[in-house]
Design an enzyme around this catalytic site. Structure first.
Site, PDB file in Angstrom:
ATOM      1  N   CYS A 276       0.829  -1.208   0.000  1.00  0.00           N
ATOM      2  CA  CYS A 276       0.000   0.000   0.000  1.00  0.00           C
ATOM      3  C   CYS A 276       0.865   1.261   0.000  1.00  0.00           C
ATOM      4  CB  CYS A 276      -0.914  -0.016   1.221  1.00  0.00           C
ATOM      5  SG  CYS A 276      -2.013   1.400   1.287  1.00  0.00           S
TER       6      CYS A 276
ATOM      7  N   CYS B 101       0.680   4.685   6.980  1.00  0.00           N
ATOM      8  CA  CYS B 101       0.070   4.525   8.306  1.00  0.00           C
ATOM      9  C   CYS B 101       1.043   3.748   9.207  1.00  0.00           C
ATOM     10  CB  CYS B 101      -1.253   3.774   8.187  1.00  0.00           C
ATOM     11  SG  CYS B 101      -2.332   4.446   6.894  1.00  0.00           S
TER      12      CYS B 101
ATOM     13  N   CYS C 286       0.612   0.063  10.284  1.00  0.00           N
ATOM     14  CA  CYS C 286       0.091  -0.949   9.344  1.00  0.00           C
ATOM     15  C   CYS C 286       1.139  -1.844   8.693  1.00  0.00           C
ATOM     16  CB  CYS C 286      -0.728  -0.258   8.259  1.00  0.00           C
ATOM     17  SG  CYS C 286      -1.574  -1.464   7.215  1.00  0.00           S
TER      18      CYS C 286
ATOM     19  N   CYS D 126     -16.502  -8.854   5.826  1.00  0.00           N
ATOM     20  CA  CYS D 126     -15.819  -7.595   5.521  1.00  0.00           C
ATOM     21  C   CYS D 126     -14.608  -7.850   4.628  1.00  0.00           C
ATOM     22  CB  CYS D 126     -15.388  -6.926   6.821  1.00  0.00           C
ATOM     23  SG  CYS D 126     -14.582  -5.346   6.541  1.00  0.00           S
TER      24      CYS D 126
ATOM     25  N   CYS E 159     -19.520  -5.719   4.100  1.00  0.00           N
ATOM     26  CA  CYS E 159     -18.762  -4.536   4.505  1.00  0.00           C
ATOM     27  C   CYS E 159     -17.506  -4.508   3.641  1.00  0.00           C
ATOM     28  CB  CYS E 159     -18.407  -4.671   5.981  1.00  0.00           C
ATOM     29  SG  CYS E 159     -17.265  -3.427   6.583  1.00  0.00           S
TER      30      CYS E 159
ATOM     31  N   CYS F  85     -18.945   2.741   8.904  1.00  0.00           N
ATOM     32  CA  CYS F  85     -18.201   2.028   9.946  1.00  0.00           C
ATOM     33  C   CYS F  85     -16.927   2.837  10.163  1.00  0.00           C
ATOM     34  CB  CYS F  85     -17.881   0.610   9.477  1.00  0.00           C
ATOM     35  SG  CYS F  85     -16.811  -0.285  10.624  1.00  0.00           S
TER      36      CYS F  85
ATOM     37  N   ARG G 281     -17.499  -2.159  18.237  1.00  0.00           N
ATOM     38  CA  ARG G 281     -16.887  -3.460  17.942  1.00  0.00           C
ATOM     39  C   ARG G 281     -15.515  -3.598  18.586  1.00  0.00           C
ATOM     40  NH1 ARG G 281     -19.889  -5.540  13.512  1.00  0.00           N
ATOM     41  NH2 ARG G 281     -21.318  -3.921  12.813  1.00  0.00           N
TER      42      ARG G 281
END
Ligand code: SAM
Ligand code: DTB
Ligand code: SF4
Length: 351
Positions: free
Chosen positions: A62, A66, A69, A106, A139, A199, A271
């Site tokens: 990616c 972040c 991550c 998801c 999701c 979400c 969650r």
């Protein structure tokens, strides 16, 4: 301190100040848990947990940075990267998830944003339609989406779009520099306008202060309508990422974050998301007492380990909790679209 009776009513408010939220967060723990559970039970069955399954449909590489991550191309984490999975593989995984008791599926992709129209996006749309056809709540979490992409996803049957604010606006720049807080808010707006449910949550344990956790909660409280779904993740420390050597956070900060979220976002499903592998049964039970009512099931989240199904089943049995049976549209979704001005007429549904 905001009026506690008012909060206990379970009527949503969209204007809580950071100071008011701090006062809730800092309440003595027994009182905080009691209030969170009272509010939770206004809108949700006391002993039910929604079981969701995650699948990483495109892993690693990616462009974003972040700091938490494992899938960022900026860090050497040894993640098992792969391109977009074929539709058959995705659908088989969704069928297995359903058979194992999940009502929500998801699909996550390590994209800054999904590729614009073209064969890859078409395949994502095809997979969404097929998974929806299985009767699962679909999701997706695919990065930033513009208005057109959001509409295409909604048309294909995406029920919820996950895009997290992650932390407070002040701490955000310490964690990510390749896209702004405003970029994230814009995606949330596009998701909402397209008619998908939102979400949106964040991560605890990234080295943020208590005020940053409260700052995230304030941002979520000011979204109107509130996100229907609020994942609270405990940082999973992955070797190679800048946060790998972070100090452990006191688990009570996680519990307080969940409880406060349940109180100030009364209609949202909060969650207990990443980080359960590092948590004891007792810590997870405290999160449920604080009002968390969903977990991700299966050995793996997107790329990191998660307690397996057997362990979860044993824990839920011990606690006398059971999975939400079916995915269905809920009148809560309608209730949550009530704006601040209308709350005087808002009757919470008590189950
Ligand atoms: N690329 C998409 C995006 O960023 O929106 C979707 C996938 S991303 C993995 C979804 C969320 O997972 C992130 O926003 C973050 O909150 C959470 N997450 C990622 N890595 C994590 C970690 N190591 N520990 C806890 N949560 C994490
Ligand atoms: C979210 O807030 N938590 C989920 C989901 N959104 C996609 C899981 C995140 C797991 C991240 C760590 C991993 O790569 O497994
Ligand atoms: Fe990419 Fe999402 Fe990971 Fe950020 S959280 S690096 S956007 S996959």
């Amino acid at each position: 301190m905001p009026n506690l009776q008012d909060l206990a009513s379970g009527n949503p408010r969209f204007d809580l100040t950071r100071d008011e939220i701090r006062e809730i967060y800092d309440m003595p723990l027994p009182q905080l848990i009691h209030l969170a559970q009272t509010v939770h039970q206004k809108h949700y069955a006391a002993n039910e947990v929604q079981i969701s399954t995650l699948l990483s449909i495109k892993t690693g590489g990616c462009k974003e940075n972040c700091a938490y991550c494992p899938q960022s191309a900026h860090y050497a984490t040894g993640v098992d990267a792969h391109g977009l999975l074929d539709t058959k593989t995705i659908v088989e995984s969704a069928k297995a998830a359903k058979a194992n008791g999940s009502s929500r599926f998801c699909m996550g992709a390590a994209w800054r944003s999904p590729p614009k129209k073209g064969p890859q996006f078409d395949r994502v749309i095809e997979a969404i339609k097929e998974v929806r056809g299985l009767g699962l709540e679909v999701c997706t979490t695919l990065g930033m989406v513009d208005e057109e992409q959001a509409e295409q996803l909604a048309d294909a049957g995406v029920y919820a779009y996950n895009h997290n604010l992650d932390t407070s606006p002040e701490f955000y720049g310490d964690i990510i520099s390749t896209r702004t807080y405003q970029d994230r808010l814009d995606t949330l707006e596009n998701v909402r306008r397209a008619g998908m449910t939102v979400c949106c949550g964040g991560i605890v344990g990234m080295g943020e202060s208590t005020d940053d956790r409260i700052g995230l909660l304030e941002q979520l409280n000011h979204l109107s309508p509130h996100p229907e779904s609020v994942p609270v993740n405990l940082l999973v420390k992955v070797a190679g990422t800048p946060l790998a050597e972070n100090d452990e956070i006191d688990i009570f900060e996680m519990v307080r974050t969940i409880a406060t979220a349940c109180i100030i976002l009364p209609v949202s499903r909060v969650r207990l998301s990443a980080g359960r592998e590092q948590m004891s049964d007792e810590a997870q039970a405290l999160c449920f007492l604080a009002g968390a009512s969903s977990i991700f099931s299966g050995d793996k989240l997107l790329t990191t380990p998660n307690p397996g199904q057997d362990k979860d089943q044993q824990l839920l049995e011990k606690l006398g909790m059971s999975p939400v049976k079916e995915a269905k549209e809920s009148p809560r979704m309608l209730a949550n679209s009530v704006t601040n001005r209308d709350t005087a007429h808002y009757e919470p549904s008590i189950q």
